[in-house]
Design a protein around this motif. Structure first.
Motif, PDB file in Angstrom:
ATOM      1  N   ASP A 171      18.312   4.962  40.058  1.00 19.92           N
ATOM      2  CA  ASP A 171      16.881   5.188  39.837  1.00 19.92           C
ATOM      3  C   ASP A 171      16.101   4.781  41.095  1.00 19.92           C
ATOM      4  O   ASP A 171      16.672   4.290  42.070  1.00 19.92           O
ATOM      5  CB  ASP A 171      16.398   4.466  38.575  1.00 19.92           C
ATOM      6  CG  ASP A 171      16.459   2.951  38.704  1.00 19.92           C
ATOM      7  OD1 ASP A 171      16.308   2.450  39.833  1.00 19.92           O
ATOM      8  OD2 ASP A 171      16.667   2.282  37.681  1.00 19.92           O
ATOM      9  N   GLU A 172      14.780   4.972  41.072  1.00 16.87           N
ATOM     10  CA  GLU A 172      14.006   4.825  42.305  1.00 16.87           C
ATOM     11  C   GLU A 172      14.092   3.430  42.915  1.00 16.87           C
ATOM     12  O   GLU A 172      14.207   3.266  44.121  1.00 16.87           O
ATOM     13  CB  GLU A 172      12.533   5.176  42.034  1.00 16.87           C
ATOM     14  CG  GLU A 172      12.295   6.670  42.078  1.00 16.87           C
ATOM     15  CD  GLU A 172      10.942   7.049  41.513  1.00 16.87           C
ATOM     16  OE1 GLU A 172      10.001   6.244  41.672  1.00 16.87           O
ATOM     17  OE2 GLU A 172      10.824   8.128  40.913  1.00 16.87           O
ATOM     18  N   GLY A 209      12.899  16.145  28.165  1.00 15.70           N
ATOM     19  CA  GLY A 209      13.527  15.401  29.252  1.00 15.70           C
ATOM     20  C   GLY A 209      14.637  14.526  28.738  1.00 15.70           C
ATOM     21  O   GLY A 209      14.835  14.383  27.535  1.00 15.70           O
ATOM     22  N   SER A 255      16.466  10.812  29.997  1.00 19.59           N
ATOM     23  CA  SER A 255      16.428   9.755  30.999  1.00 19.59           C
ATOM     24  C   SER A 255      17.761   9.722  31.738  1.00 19.59           C
ATOM     25  O   SER A 255      18.818   9.827  31.131  1.00 19.59           O
ATOM     26  CB  SER A 255      16.137   8.407  30.346  1.00 19.59           C
ATOM     27  OG  SER A 255      17.042   8.172  29.314  1.00 19.59           O
ATOM     28  N   ASN A 268      13.628  14.891  34.416  1.00 24.37           N
ATOM     29  CA  ASN A 268      12.283  14.462  34.051  1.00 24.37           C
ATOM     30  C   ASN A 268      11.672  15.487  33.102  1.00 24.37           C
ATOM     31  O   ASN A 268      12.074  16.641  33.099  1.00 24.37           O
ATOM     32  CB  ASN A 268      11.426  14.317  35.305  1.00 24.37           C
ATOM     33  CG  ASN A 268      11.882  13.148  36.153  1.00 24.37           C
ATOM     34  OD1 ASN A 268      11.901  12.015  35.685  1.00 24.37           O
ATOM     35  ND2 ASN A 268      12.279  13.432  37.375  1.00 24.37           N
ATOM     36  N   ARG A 292      14.617  16.977  40.165  1.00 27.74           N
ATOM     37  CA  ARG A 292      14.684  16.888  38.701  1.00 27.74           C
ATOM     38  C   ARG A 292      13.312  16.867  38.030  1.00 27.74           C
ATOM     39  O   ARG A 292      13.070  16.155  37.074  1.00 27.74           O
ATOM     40  CB  ARG A 292      15.462  15.636  38.299  1.00 27.74           C
ATOM     41  CG  ARG A 292      16.749  15.590  39.073  1.00 27.74           C
ATOM     42  CD  ARG A 292      17.803  14.852  38.423  1.00 27.74           C
ATOM     43  NE  ARG A 292      19.056  15.221  39.084  1.00 27.74           N
ATOM     44  CZ  ARG A 292      20.193  14.647  38.859  1.00 27.74           C
ATOM     45  NH1 ARG A 292      20.277  13.719  37.978  1.00 27.74           N
ATOM     46  NH2 ARG A 292      21.268  15.034  39.491  1.00 27.74           N
ATOM     47  N   ARG A 293      12.385  17.646  38.591  1.00 27.99           N
ATOM     48  CA  ARG A 293      11.052  17.772  38.075  1.00 27.99           C
ATOM     49  C   ARG A 293      10.648  19.212  38.256  1.00 27.99           C
ATOM     50  O   ARG A 293      11.045  19.832  39.244  1.00 27.99           O
ATOM     51  CB  ARG A 293      10.110  16.961  38.970  1.00 27.99           C
ATOM     52  CG  ARG A 293       9.322  15.878  38.345  1.00 27.99           C
ATOM     53  CD  ARG A 293       8.533  15.149  39.430  1.00 27.99           C
ATOM     54  NE  ARG A 293       9.214  13.944  39.891  1.00 27.99           N
ATOM     55  CZ  ARG A 293       9.253  12.814  39.186  1.00 27.99           C
ATOM     56  NH1 ARG A 293       8.635  12.740  38.043  1.00 27.99           N
ATOM     57  NH2 ARG A 293       9.891  11.771  39.645  1.00 27.99           N
TER      58      ARG A 293
END
Lengths: 331, 505
Positions: free
Chosen positions: B173-174, B273, B275, B279, B480-481
């Motif tokens: 993740d970010e 979406g 997780s 997204n 992924r958006r």
């Protein structure tokens, strides 16, 4: 370094030692119930005999533990026990000194195991089939050595099988039991305390990863089978000590008893998790059931198989339940 | 300028006749973070595997500090100081963190491992990376990010001078990516060379000093990051010149009747979406409409299709089919609602090589009926013959094993398998990848005829021209958006590329 303060502490999970705890619990329950049910069961002598009587099953099971930890299986062990046992007995009748006969048996056993390991590794053959072939071969060869049981009359052999290490209350641990415990101690040390042992767990955990980590995958795999071959030959020696003869028909189905002991002892059949210490407990459960049936005297010996079968199912079910959360994390 | 640490020249590699790499050059310097970019099948993984001794090259040389080397195993490559962290963490989850870090090089005394020393060294090498972990914990109990860090720690523990990271961020993740990047930054300052494969453009521009772009197994070029704007990078990867004003190639399509919004969409996703996967995304597809999903590799195209079909269960948002709220929890439920999904990897998820064309073709229809209502042989043959004719499947007979067919014809059999169900919506994931031009054209014609029959199609392709030719609307994805949607005349290759390049993630 300040920006990297995100390191987190991971809680130690005990799920890995749970199978061993469960096995030990089952052994304790079995032993206690047998002691309460049968007078004379709870004595040092019975326990020491249990070790001695199950020594050759135990030693093959320790060898089998290594192969199973590596992710393999070996069906040839019973036949190798018969072959080496018969070979030693017939060499002794021809006047070969016992020491040389035993050394030769150990060398043949290790080479035979190593050769199967080589075939499995080099040609990527399924261990089940290679060792099935090995089983037929070794069983056939033991009948080539002798068509029937060969008695051993060598005086040194007599002394050896009469030898016992005095423990307490006049009871003594027979030589076979000493060898068994020695193999267990060695097995535990090798599995947990050597590079080879750790590589074995890595290989059983994920062979592709182990290879990419630069581990000597081929060598480890072949060594596991060679080690198992060595243990089988040692079990063959112990069998001749125990029975005073070498019989080409002995050890039928021994490989299956060994696999059952290993699995009941908490080792995962898919490899990578378990311990020779667990296998000791697995063998003791086997032996306790057997001794309890002898003490009872009323039950048919096939009840041993039924109990072992149920225990085996119980343990693989337990392992599945325990390993599920770990599996779910890696979709 | 420092002399190159590693210089690969003219590396070629073929697998069973398929040329994976042809004459690729790569130059890596100390203290440099080098990004290796390219679409699927560009040859990135093969190049890495050649450098690390997994595959021997067919031709070409590798110079390490000016001396030629020929690593034959990963172990030999490590001996030179080339360490690799693969995409899937390649460690063993059943052993402890300490074991994983030092496996194969534990300190020993008289052949026995010194357990205390192992744990001390493991802790020390993690501390150097700013990680504070209980080294006795089984690796499998840690998050993927921690496992990734442990893999890097292991890779560095061999005094590595070149660290190769194959898509290290795809499962992070970010926040975890940020941790990883600051670690890589510090390693670079220590003079390490880092070769880094990723699909995330933003990450390349945040981290890399140089970029090497591969396409179809050949090197397109080697550029300093500052000299390669995003649009040029995308062009280099996709292999298409970008012309801001070029009516010839960017001519808008003539027939693009966008379905009136008044119609109830066949499928409508709102904030759907998952997780760790995709997204939240909004999508709608009308009957008789071909909706394209465009974006670079790793942008979430396949993830979206899998989510719609119930292969991966969404955990947020809602989905309506024909206006009715539905929850698709498995492909079986997707099929029941009239959806069909033709997966991207036809070898792994599609054909059963040893079964005949007929057997492969009837599979989905039979599965839909269940084991109790078996199709008669005559019925199977009629169905197979119908589709072999309709789709012009070139096969010796309907009983030929499907592995004997060409890729394009295998793909047509797969399409037929799903079409035989007469789905209301068919999801086509890269239906034209790896097949010849003729078969491509036939599949495109088939897709167009489906549209005429009122079937809705979700079309995924990396080929932008193909998107333009086939789709009425195109949803563009990035990281992924969903970042935008183009319709009718606005669908042009440059339009799609511009959206991807200028959208700030």
């Amino acid at each position: 370094m300040a920006s990297l303060k995100e390191g987190r502490r991971v809680k130690l999970r005990h799920s890995r030692s749970l199978p061993l705890l469960a096995t030990t619990g089952v052994l304790a329950i079995l032993y206690t119930s047998a002691s309460l049910l049968y007078p004379g069961f709870f004595t040092v002598r019975v326990f020491l005999n249990l070790l001695g009587d199950n020594a050759f099953l135990g030693i093959t099971a320790i060898g089998m533990t290594f192969v199973i930890l590596s992710g393999g299986i070996d069906l040839s062990v019973g036949a190798v026990v018969a072959f080496t046992g018969t070979l030693i007995a017939s060499l002794l009748t021809r006047g070969t000194p016992p020491g040389w006969a035993m050394l030769l048996a150990l060398a043949i056993g290790s080479t035979f195991g190593g050769a199967m390991g080589f075939l499995i590794h080099r040609y990527e053959l399924p261990p089940f089939l290679v060792t099935l072939g090995g089983m037929f071969f070794a069983r056939g060869m033991s009948f080539v050595v002798s068509k029937e049981s060969v008695g051993i009359t060598h005086p040194l052999y007599q002394q050896a099988s009469d030898f016992g290490l005095p423990v307490a209350g006049g009871a003594s641990l027979p030589l076979t039991g000493i060898l068994f415990l020695g193999v267990v101690a060695l097995g535990v040390t090798v599995a947990h305390g050597t590079r080879f042992g750790r590589n074995l767990y890595a290989l059983g955990g994920n062979e592709a990863s182990a290879r990419l980590m630069g581990l000597p995958v081929g060598g480890v795999k072949i060594a596991a089978y060679a080690l198992n071959g060595f243990c089988s030959a040692l079990a063959g020696i112990v069998a001749t000590l125990y029975m005073g003869s070498g019989n080409p028909a002995m050890g039928f189905g021994l490989e299956l008893d060994a696999i059952a002991s290993v699995v009941i002892g908490g080792t995962l059949l898919t490899g990578g998790a378990g311990s020779p210490a667990g296998t000791l407990v697995g063998v003791l459960i086997f032996g306790t059931l057997q001794t309890a049936l002898v003490f009872d005297g009323r039950l048919n010996s096939w009840w041993l198989r039924i109990a072992v079968g149920l225990l085996l199912l119980l343990f693989i079910l337990l392992q599945r339940v325990l390993s599920r959360p770990a599996g779910a994390r890696h979709p | 300028m420092s002399p190159p640490l590693l210089e690969a020249r003219g590396i070629s590699k073929a697998f069973r006749g398929a040329q994976a790499l042809s004459g690729v050059d790569l130059t890596l310097r100390e203290g440099e973070i080098h990004a290796l970019m390219g679409e699927n099948g560009a040859g990135k993984s093969t190049l890495i595997k050649v450098l690390t001794g997994v595959h021997p090259p067919d031709a070409g040389t590798i110079q390490w500090e000016g001396r030629p080397i020929q690593p034959r195993t990963p172990h030999e490559a490590e001996g030179h100081g080339i360490s690799t962290v693969y995409q899937e963490v390649n460690l063993v989850p059943n052993l402890s963190i300490a074991d994983n870090l030092l496996l194969g090089r534990q300190p020993t005394r008289l052949g026995l491992i010194r357990g205390g020393e192992v744990r001390r060294r493991a802790s020390a090498s993690l501390t150097r990376l700013g990680l504070d972990l209980d080294v006795r914990a089984p690796l499998g109990s840690c998050s993927l990010a921690v496992q990734q860090m442990v893999a890097i720690a292991r890779a560095l523990d061999i005094q590595a001078r070149l660290l190769i990271l194959d898509e290290p961020t795809s499962s992070l993740d970010e926040r975890e990516v940020a941790t990883l990047f600051s670690l890589l930054g510090r390693l670079k300052e220590k003079g390490l060379a880092i070769l880094f494969v990723t699909h995330f453009l933003d990450q390349v521009y945040a981290l890399a000093d140089r970029i090497t772009v591969l396409r179809n197994g050949a090197r397109v070029g080697d550029y300093p990051v500052a000299e390669l704007p995003r649009l040029r990078l995308i062009e280099a990867m996709l292999g298409r010149e970008f012309h801001p004003v070029s009516p010839a190639t960017d001519a808008p399509r003539s027939d693009s009747p966008t379905p009136p919004e008044a119609f109830t969409p066949l499928l409508e996703a709102r904030g759907l979406g998952r997780s760790g996967g995709m997204n939240p995304v909004d999508l709608s597809i009308h009957p008789g409409e071909i909706l394209g999903l465009s974006g670079l590799l790793g942008s979430g195209r396949t993830e979206t299709a899998r989510m719609l079909f119930g292969v991966d269960r969404p955990d947020q948002g809602s989905l309506r089919i024909n206006g009715a709220e539905q929850e698709i929890r498995s492909p079986r439920e997707g099929l029941r609602l009239g959806l069909a999904y033709c997966a991207e990897d036809r070898k792994a998820e599609g054909i059963i090589p040893n079964l005949s064309v007929r057997e492969n073709l009837i599979l989905a229809v039979q599965a839909g009926r269940g084991p109790l209502r078996l199709m008669g042989r005559a019925e199977q043959e009629t169905l197979a013959d119908h589709y072999i004719r309709a789709l012009n499947i070139r096969t010796a007979s309907r009983e030929t094993p499907i592995r004997n067919l060409s890729g394009g014809n295998q793909q047509k059999v797969l399409l037929a398998r799903w079409l035989a169900l007469q789905p209301k919506l068919i999801l086509l994931d890269e239906p034209t990848r790896g097949i010849d031009v003729g078969a491509k054209a036939e599949i495109e014609r088939l897709v167009a005829s489906l549209r005429g029959a009122g079937t809705a199609v979700l079309f995924i392709s990396s080929d932008l021209e193909e998107m333009v030719r086939n789709c009425q609307r195109v949803a563009v994805l990035k990281d992924r958006r969903k970042i935008g949607e183009l319709a009718g005349a606005d669908i042009t290759p440059s339009g799609i590329m511009r959206l991807i390049a200028h959208h700030e993630g």
